[in-house]
Enzyme design. Structure first.
Site, PDB file in Angstrom:
ATOM      1  N   TYR A 235       0.785  -1.234   0.000  1.00  0.00           N
ATOM      2  CA  TYR A 235       0.000   0.000   0.000  1.00  0.00           C
ATOM      3  C   TYR A 235       0.820   1.289   0.000  1.00  0.00           C
ATOM      4  O   TYR A 235       0.286   2.360   0.231  1.00  0.00           O
ATOM      5  CB  TYR A 235      -0.963  -0.007   1.200  1.00  0.00           C
ATOM      6  CG  TYR A 235      -1.924  -1.178   1.128  1.00  0.00           C
ATOM      7  CD1 TYR A 235      -2.792  -1.323   0.045  1.00  0.00           C
ATOM      8  CD2 TYR A 235      -1.950  -2.151   2.119  1.00  0.00           C
ATOM      9  CE1 TYR A 235      -3.662  -2.398  -0.042  1.00  0.00           C
ATOM     10  CE2 TYR A 235      -2.820  -3.232   2.035  1.00  0.00           C
ATOM     11  CZ  TYR A 235      -3.666  -3.340   0.952  1.00  0.00           C
ATOM     12  OH  TYR A 235      -4.525  -4.408   0.870  1.00  0.00           O
ATOM     13  N   ASP A 276      -2.102 -16.271  -4.939  1.00  0.00           N
ATOM     14  CA  ASP A 276      -0.733 -15.744  -4.884  1.00  0.00           C
ATOM     15  C   ASP A 276       0.236 -16.924  -4.867  1.00  0.00           C
ATOM     16  O   ASP A 276       0.016 -17.905  -4.140  1.00  0.00           O
ATOM     17  CB  ASP A 276      -0.535 -14.894  -3.624  1.00  0.00           C
ATOM     18  CG  ASP A 276      -1.477 -13.688  -3.573  1.00  0.00           C
ATOM     19  OD1 ASP A 276      -1.976 -13.296  -4.650  1.00  0.00           O
ATOM     20  OD2 ASP A 276      -1.719 -13.160  -2.479  1.00  0.00           O
ATOM     21  N   GLU A 290      -1.204 -18.437  -1.046  1.00  0.00           N
ATOM     22  CA  GLU A 290      -2.544 -18.373  -0.454  1.00  0.00           C
ATOM     23  C   GLU A 290      -3.561 -18.021  -1.526  1.00  0.00           C
ATOM     24  O   GLU A 290      -3.212 -17.649  -2.653  1.00  0.00           O
ATOM     25  CB  GLU A 290      -2.594 -17.337   0.674  1.00  0.00           C
ATOM     26  CG  GLU A 290      -2.350 -15.908   0.222  1.00  0.00           C
ATOM     27  CD  GLU A 290      -2.481 -14.895   1.345  1.00  0.00           C
ATOM     28  OE1 GLU A 290      -2.973 -15.249   2.436  1.00  0.00           O
ATOM     29  OE2 GLU A 290      -2.092 -13.737   1.134  1.00  0.00           O
ATOM     30  N   ASN A 292      -7.083 -15.600  -2.007  1.00  0.00           N
ATOM     31  CA  ASN A 292      -7.913 -14.519  -1.450  1.00  0.00           C
ATOM     32  C   ASN A 292      -9.291 -14.608  -2.089  1.00  0.00           C
ATOM     33  O   ASN A 292      -9.404 -14.583  -3.318  1.00  0.00           O
ATOM     34  CB  ASN A 292      -7.306 -13.148  -1.779  1.00  0.00           C
ATOM     35  CG  ASN A 292      -5.940 -12.972  -1.167  1.00  0.00           C
ATOM     36  OD1 ASN A 292      -5.817 -12.659  -0.010  1.00  0.00           O
ATOM     37  ND2 ASN A 292      -4.889 -13.220  -1.948  1.00  0.00           N
TER      38      ASN A 292
END
Length: 327
Positions: A235, A276, A290, A292
């Protein structure tokens, strides 16, 4: 015209990320004359609709709001909450009980995929898919760092087992760094995953069921100037470079597509998800990180990038998710 509740917020540190996702989804759906979009914000204290500086509480008995003395019920819930309660099955169970269709995986799959260790156990055995050696630790137990160090090879990734974001993650090079890293991860979750570090190129790839067919989107390669792709790398502008579509040979793209499709089917996913993974440097093998099930949807997020790279309109992509989920 159908009333669509667009759910944003949640209980985690990704509240603002979720709100940005909702703004982008609303902006892309606003041209669809079939939908009337209502933004519903969820916090621990309150569920409310907000427009024109007015906040109206949601009646949780039937998931409705009352505006100008008119009761508005919703035909569909578009959940874009990262972490709890939107990504871990809680809201899904609530909508199942009310009979309101929604865009994500069902309650069971949402709960399982929030748990990194359970997810790895289910996808284990898919042809071509590898998982890093790992140990799962529970906060209530005593953690002997010497035992951890003896069972796995440094460097390690330490991460909260149920974290939806990258908060609480550390990379540890030796035994001296273990206690502090475990403490940081246990502040986020009562279960922690200690995982061997896989050196290689990192990617993320979207997958969705559109018009009845599973569609794998173009992959994104994530190149970060940080040691790994943590919350700050995700971010903070300029820290990470994202290349969509990723520079991969056609046969590798095909193999990756087969692996993520099998994972999507095996986990009983619905709607859109994002996997990912790392291609290991020495072998070019696929290592699962993982999945999402409510991936970020701000204008710069990975799935919108991949939808555009596939030559699709983002608004039409969201509409297809709504129509495909039973509206």
């Amino acid at each position: 015209m159908k009333n669509i509740a667009l759910l944003a917020g949640g209980y985690t540190g990704e509240y603002e990320v979720s709100v940005n996702s909702a703004k982008n989804i609303a902006a892309n759906l606003c041209g669809n004359a079939n939908y009337k979009i209502y933004a519903i914000f969820i916090t621990r204290d309150r569920w409310f609709f907000e427009a024109d500086d007015t906040k109206v509480d949601v009646d949780k008995n039937d998931f409705s709001i009352t505006l100008n003395q008119e009761k508005i019920k919703f035909d569909f819930a578009f959940i874009t909450i990262h972490g709890t309660p939107g990504e871990d099955g809680k809201l899904q169970g609530y909508f199942d009980m009310l009979g309101i269709p929604y865009n994500t995986c069902d309650a069971t799959t949402s709960a399982i995929t929030m748990n990194k260790a359970y997810t790895k156990a289910i996808v284990n055995g898919i042809h071509g898919l590898h998982t890093a050696h790992s140990m799962r630790l529970f906060e209530r137990d005593v953690h002997d760092v010497a035992t951890i160090a003896a069972n796995l090879k440094f460097p390690f990734f330490i991460k909260p087992n149920n974290g939806g974001s990258s908060v609480g993650m550390s990379k540890v090079q030796n035994i001296a760094g273990l206690p502090e890293a475990l403490n940081r991860a246990f502040q986020e979750d009562s279960q922690v995953l200690v995982e061997e570090f896989i050196k290689g190129r990192e990617f993320s790839i979207g997958i969705a069921r559109l018009h009845g067919k599973i569609r794998v989107l173009p992959a994104t390669e994530i190149i970060t100037s940080k040691d790994f792709f943590d919350y700050e790398a995700k971010y903070t502008d300029g820290v990470t470079k994202e290349i969509t579509p990723a520079d991969l040979p056609a046969e590798k793209v095909e193999q990756i597509g087969e692996i993520v499709t099998e994972a999507y089917i095996r986990l009983n996913c619905r709607g859109m998800a994002r996997v990912d993974f790392i291609l290991q440097e020495s072998t070019n093998d696929f290592y699962f990180i993982e999945i999402n099930t409510t991936p970020g949807q701000s204008a710069a997020s990975l799935i919108p990038q991949q939808v555009r790279a596939a030559g699709m309109d983002v608004g039409e992509f969201y509409s297809a998710l709504i129509e495909g989920a039973g509206l």
